[in-house]
Scaffold this active site. Sequence first.
Site, mmCIF file in Angstrom:
data_model
loop_
_atom_site.group_PDB
_atom_site.id
_atom_site.type_symbol
_atom_site.label_atom_id
_atom_site.label_comp_id
_atom_site.label_asym_id
_atom_site.label_seq_id
_atom_site.Cartn_x
_atom_site.Cartn_y
_atom_site.Cartn_z
ATOM 1 C CG ASP A 1 -2.818 1.540 6.271
ATOM 2 O OD1 ASP A 1 -3.517 1.250 5.417
ATOM 3 O OD2 ASP A 1 -1.844 2.719 6.314
ATOM 4 C CG ASP B 1 -4.629 -2.737 2.858
ATOM 5 O OD1 ASP B 1 -4.976 -2.432 1.577
ATOM 6 O OD2 ASP B 1 -4.358 -1.744 3.612
ATOM 7 C CG ASP C 1 -2.028 1.103 1.251
ATOM 8 O OD1 ASP C 1 -2.356 1.448 0.153
ATOM 9 O OD2 ASP C 1 -2.442 1.565 2.344
#
Length: 909
Positions: A643, A647, A328
């Site tokens: 996070d 996800d 990410d």
Amino acid sequence: MAEQPWHVRTAEEVLLALGSSRQGLSSAEAARRLAEHGPNRLQEAPGPRPWQIFVAQFANFLIALLVIATVVSAVLGEWLDAIVIFAIVLASAILGFVQEYRSERALEALKKMTAPVARLLRDGEESEVPAEGLVPGDLLLLAAGDRVPADARLVESPVLKVDEAALTGESAPVTKHPGRVLPPETALGDRVNMVYTATVVTYGHARGVVTATGMQSEFGKIARMLQSVQEEPPPLAQKMDQIGKRLGVACLAISAVVVGLGLLRGHPLLEMFIWGVSLAIAAVPEALAAVVTGALAIGVQRAARRKAVIRRLPAVETLGCTTVICSDKTGTLTKNEMTVRRLYVNGAPVEITGAGYEPVGEFRSNGTSLSAGADAGLRALLLGAALCNDARLVQQNGQWRIQGDPTEGALVVAAAKANLRLEQLHPAYPRLGEVPFESERKRMTTVHRSPEGEELAFVKGAPELLLERCTHALREGAVVPLTEADRQAVLQANEAMARDALRVLGVARRPYAMPAGGELEAEAVERDLTFLGLLGMIDPPREEVREAIRACRRAGIRPVMVTGDHRLTATAVARELGLLADGGQAGDARHVLEGRDLDRLGAEELAARVEDVAVYARVSPEHKLKIVEAWQARGHVVAMTGDGVNDAPALKRADIGVAMGITGTEVSKEAADMVLLDDNFATIAAAVEEGRLIYDNIKKFLSYLLSANIGEVLLLGVAGFVGLPLPLLALQILWVNLTTDGLPALALGIEPPEPDIMARPPRNPREPVFSGRTALAMFSMGALIFVGLLPLFIGYWRAEGLEKAQSMTLVTLILFEMWYAFNCRSLRFTLPELGMTSNRWLLGAVACSLVLMGLVIYVPFLAEAFHTVPLTPRDWLISLAVSGGGSLIVELGKLAAGRSRSRRGERTA
């Protein structure tokens, strides 16, 4: 209920379709719908009961072999060995149970993130109800600080900003527009007329009609994906299962053949049974499961000291064969701290150094430092940006943080770098009034009294709209008319910043006396403005990430960015980090894909293209899962960092899920295999090193254990074939395994890393634990043990009797294994290259094993129990020469192999 998505309809159409109104539902209708739709909560899919999870741990083949070894030890009367082996079995089962039980807690964390209460209109009156009682059609009331309790179509809002990072991964709050009607294909992060469960209102207030609750919400869809995602067993677990099965088959086959031959020769059945049991004991390394678990636990502790917490033991090994890291962007590759990077002031660009919220940095123009105190235009721009602002910069526990909107916070930090701090500005420039930001105006205005007594209005907002209301510009401290050429220059500067993915705001001012009633009107104050300049900001990359990416590439690992942010922003950050090493541009479809591109690609099409793509932008949770699966379809071992709630499914599906410890949600942490305590991408490189080290060490002690067992099986098997007496009794074999398989193997599990550990490419996850030279070395050592022991046994049996021959075989076998423990410290580097004392734990373990060996030879009651006799100094010299000679041959083989690789120019891999 609706044939079309809610975001493609007007607010009135949505209210009509849901049978609701701007007065909300009646209590009776809400109760009816609650019975129909069920409570607004996440439903947990039925899973195995705790006792079922525990029993399932014994289905492992290696565990089954250890249970057999326990029974054999008990039958032979060796209760101590039986208890120790059973304790190993039980500990392994408990450990597996705890890991599996904890892995199913992700859904519980999802539940904790939902809002406990909701404000809404029912029966035309405002009230509060438990969030579980919300139903489609309820009219929600939202205000700053609220966690959204259900998906809703906005009905009205003068201004609303929502932090959707937990759902979409976007770094900045999203400004909502209830009046807009959007195309059906609009991505989740771009649906500005909707709000979603578990996101947070950061600014303003609004009303919205609930469109989905519970498992029907976007949040619920993620929960459903978490329930349906099947986790792949880790590579090490698969390898251990293969080794266990092969050991079992080999053990049974050899035992059956030897026992059958003995019976054909006329040996008694009981004698042949004992011989078969001896072979079984020799073939099964009883300490294997304990040593593997111990080595993994040691690796977990080392990784924790390097800020990487491993939640599941096999994950530390899986990291060692990772080939792809899907990362990410927000908070992982970047600081998640909006930072002003560039200004346009006095008709020229100005760069600002520093990253994040720490108020330290310089102002540079054409390589020359500027002083904000001496540059009137620069000071005026930063002063206006700081005053027309509701954010605060604070220091907590040594960390600089922003209270308020991150975009406004970036302006406060930029001003602080010029020593314009709010604690001094607010008393000196008291605020007299304001016109709040509105999405239609795209501007905010505040009026202040200067220290000289002059009343000034400062306006900040979208540059192109702000520029329309400016008639003058500040140039070198002087107010001058704004010409058409000046306007074009400002617009060009704005476009240049936008191309570099900077979020741009303009600032202007004018003298303005507050009206007598204190009421400000936007049209009255936001005209005839003096343009001060532009500020371009971005969430900057972490300083250490660029080097971490280079380290990953040296180790043969491919980093890939997967983000919910915009394409331009993602591409700019990727170029700065070196992810787009060939200079891929925003429009380069070969290297950069968006969520809408993924929607058009099937699984096979994406798998065919996935290795060319470095950046994925505007992705949804489904897209992240699709990307991970595409890499896995190409045979890669995939690590996924993240996070947010969005996800979690990909974290669970990936071979190794990596969550952020500081900014990560509890959902992502529970779904992950590993948590980074410092949210630092560079920590992943350290964790990869630990993973490779653990696998190396497991491979070393497996080679150590199985080489010795091969030697034992060959010795006993060949002796049985040719009709010799037992070279070792069953009890003696148990003692050898107990003496040599425990402490020395554990000591090999904490061997320091070899010099080239991060210069090798990742190993093929389908590669067997033992292949090529490693398997050859292992079988060669087993053969050396056999070749050394069989003549020794025959010679002593014929010269000094069976008991002396068995005693010499016992001692020499243990010495063989002690020497070989040092050989196994590296399968490629020689002992002088490693340093003889660099693993002091091994020195201590070998010393303990030698003491145990001496006890059964020289302590009378133990010697009687184990059927041994004392050895003479001559016997010891012969035993040391035979066993040490085998170790010397191994070291010479490694030296020759190393020189051969050097001549061929191979990498030490």
